[in-house]
Design a protein around this motif. Structure first.
Motif, short mmCIF file in Angstrom:
data_model
loop_
_atom_site.label_atom_id
_atom_site.label_comp_id
_atom_site.label_asym_id
_atom_site.label_seq_id
_atom_site.Cartn_x
_atom_site.Cartn_y
_atom_site.Cartn_z
N ALA A 64 0.84 -1.20 0.00
CA ALA A 64 0.00 0.00 0.00
C ALA A 64 0.87 1.25 0.00
O ALA A 64 0.61 2.20 -0.75
CB ALA A 64 -0.94 0.00 1.20
N MET A 65 1.92 1.25 0.82
CA MET A 65 2.82 2.40 0.84
C MET A 65 3.47 2.60 -0.53
O MET A 65 3.53 3.70 -1.06
CB MET A 65 3.90 2.23 1.90
N GLY A 66 3.95 1.51 -1.11
CA GLY A 66 4.56 1.59 -2.43
C GLY A 66 3.57 2.06 -3.49
O GLY A 66 3.91 2.87 -4.35
N ALA A 67 2.33 1.57 -3.42
CA ALA A 67 1.30 1.99 -4.37
C ALA A 67 1.01 3.48 -4.24
O ALA A 67 0.81 4.17 -5.24
CB ALA A 67 0.03 1.17 -4.17
N LEU A 68 1.00 3.98 -3.00
CA LEU A 68 0.78 5.41 -2.80
C LEU A 68 1.94 6.23 -3.35
O LEU A 68 1.74 7.31 -3.90
CB LEU A 68 0.55 5.73 -1.32
N MET A 69 3.17 5.71 -3.21
CA MET A 69 4.31 6.43 -3.78
C MET A 69 4.21 6.47 -5.30
O MET A 69 4.48 7.51 -5.92
CB MET A 69 5.64 5.80 -3.34
N VAL A 70 3.80 5.37 -5.91
CA VAL A 70 3.61 5.35 -7.36
C VAL A 70 2.52 6.33 -7.75
O VAL A 70 2.68 7.11 -8.69
CB VAL A 70 3.28 3.92 -7.85
N ALA B 71 0.61 13.46 -13.96
CA ALA B 71 0.46 12.86 -15.28
C ALA B 71 1.79 12.49 -15.94
O ALA B 71 1.87 12.37 -17.16
CB ALA B 71 -0.37 13.73 -16.20
N SER B 72 2.82 12.33 -15.14
CA SER B 72 4.10 11.83 -15.65
C SER B 72 4.68 10.89 -14.60
O SER B 72 4.33 10.96 -13.43
CB SER B 72 5.07 12.97 -15.95
N TYR B 73 5.56 10.01 -15.04
CA TYR B 73 6.19 9.04 -14.14
C TYR B 73 7.65 8.99 -14.55
O TYR B 73 8.05 8.23 -15.42
CB TYR B 73 5.49 7.70 -14.30
N LEU B 74 8.43 9.87 -13.94
CA LEU B 74 9.79 10.11 -14.38
C LEU B 74 10.82 9.21 -13.69
O LEU B 74 10.59 8.71 -12.58
CB LEU B 74 10.15 11.57 -14.14
N PHE B 75 11.97 9.07 -14.35
CA PHE B 75 13.06 8.26 -13.82
C PHE B 75 13.43 8.68 -12.39
O PHE B 75 13.66 7.84 -11.53
CB PHE B 75 14.28 8.35 -14.74
N GLU B 76 13.50 10.00 -12.14
CA GLU B 76 13.88 10.48 -10.82
C GLU B 76 12.90 10.01 -9.74
O GLU B 76 13.30 9.67 -8.63
CB GLU B 76 13.94 12.01 -10.80
N GLU B 77 11.64 9.98 -10.09
CA GLU B 77 10.62 9.52 -9.14
C GLU B 77 10.73 8.01 -8.91
O GLU B 77 10.65 7.55 -7.77
CB GLU B 77 9.22 9.88 -9.66
N ILE B 78 10.93 7.27 -9.97
CA ILE B 78 11.08 5.82 -9.86
C ILE B 78 12.30 5.48 -9.03
O ILE B 78 12.25 4.62 -8.14
CB ILE B 78 11.17 5.18 -11.27
N ALA B 79 13.41 6.17 -9.28
CA ALA B 79 14.64 5.94 -8.52
C ALA B 79 14.43 6.26 -7.04
O ALA B 79 14.92 5.54 -6.16
CB ALA B 79 15.78 6.76 -9.09
N MET B 80 13.69 7.34 -6.75
CA MET B 80 13.42 7.70 -5.36
C MET B 80 12.56 6.63 -4.69
O MET B 80 12.83 6.23 -3.55
CB MET B 80 12.72 9.06 -5.28
N PHE C 138 8.87 15.57 -4.64
CA PHE C 138 9.95 16.54 -4.87
C PHE C 138 11.10 15.99 -5.73
O PHE C 138 11.98 16.74 -6.12
CB PHE C 138 10.51 17.03 -3.53
N ALA C 139 11.09 14.69 -6.02
CA ALA C 139 12.22 14.07 -6.73
C ALA C 139 12.46 14.67 -8.10
O ALA C 139 13.61 14.76 -8.55
CB ALA C 139 11.99 12.56 -6.85
N ASP C 140 11.40 15.10 -8.78
CA ASP C 140 11.58 15.66 -10.11
C ASP C 140 11.83 17.17 -10.09
O ASP C 140 11.95 17.81 -11.13
CB ASP C 140 10.41 15.33 -11.03
N GLY C 141 11.90 17.76 -8.90
CA GLY C 141 12.22 19.17 -8.77
C GLY C 141 11.05 20.12 -8.90
O GLY C 141 11.24 21.33 -8.80
N VAL C 142 9.86 19.58 -9.12
CA VAL C 142 8.68 20.43 -9.31
C VAL C 142 7.52 19.86 -8.50
O VAL C 142 7.24 18.66 -8.57
CB VAL C 142 8.27 20.49 -10.80
N LYS C 143 6.85 20.75 -7.75
CA LYS C 143 5.64 20.34 -7.02
C LYS C 143 4.45 20.98 -7.72
O LYS C 143 4.38 22.19 -7.86
CB LYS C 143 5.70 20.77 -5.56
N ARG C 144 3.53 20.15 -8.15
CA ARG C 144 2.35 20.63 -8.87
C ARG C 144 1.11 20.56 -7.98
O ARG C 144 1.06 19.78 -7.04
CB ARG C 144 2.15 19.80 -10.13
N PRO C 145 0.09 21.37 -8.29
CA PRO C 145 -1.14 21.36 -7.48
C PRO C 145 -1.80 19.99 -7.37
O PRO C 145 -2.34 19.64 -6.32
CB PRO C 145 -2.05 22.35 -8.23
#
Length: 150
Positions: free
Chosen positions: A27-33, A40-49, A110-117
């Motif tokens: 559940a924790m992992g699913a929430l991180m995903v 609307a994006s799933y970037l390498f930096e986020e996956i690595a984090m 914060f992994a991708d450097g941008v926080k969106r609404p």
């Protein structure tokens, strides 16, 4: 052998990842995903984090963390309601672990450097389900942002 290769490429339904247990770890992992995908994006930096957090939290190697993340991705896809996923954690972990989970979620955001609404709204929704008061949630967000900057 050729038949197996043909079956693999010709019938993707023949090979699939099983649905993982809806336990606190998944559940924790699913929430991180879900947090990573909130913009609307799933970037390498986020996956690595996500992989780093899972490895550290569960004391597992990078390959095992990536495998766990893949299972969490499946759970995230099949559970459309964020509240349902967060409720698994709300009932299964301590207040301290809930706070650590929120820090991890913010680190992914914060992994991708941008926080969106959209990410902000999702995290506030999860904070509410976990029962973390807004003032404390803000402190955890600030802590996560500092940790992410290094």
């Amino acid at each position: 052998m050729f038949d197996r290769l043909k079956a693999f490429f010709g019938n993707p339904a023949a090979y699939h990842t099983r649905l993982p247990d809806a336990d606190a770890s998944h559940a924790m992992g699913a929430l991180m995903v879900r947090a990573a995908k909130a913009d609307a994006s799933y970037l390498f930096e986020e996956i690595a984090m996500i992989d780093r957090i899972l490895a550290k939290r569960h004391n597992i190697n990078p390959v095992a963390a990536a495998k766990l993340r893949a299972e969490c991705e499946v759970l995230e896809r099949v559970m459309p309601d964020t509240d349902d996923i967060a409720t698994i954690l709300e009932h299964a972990i301590s207040t301290e672990e809930k706070e650590a989970t929120l820090i991890a979620l913010w680190q992914v955001v914060f992994a991708d450097g941008v926080k969106r609404p959209s990410e902000d709204a999702l995290l506030h929704q999860i904070e509410a389900v976990l029962g973390v008061p807004p003032a404390r949630a803000l402190e955890l967000q600030i802590e996560a942002q500092k940790d992410t900057r290094g």
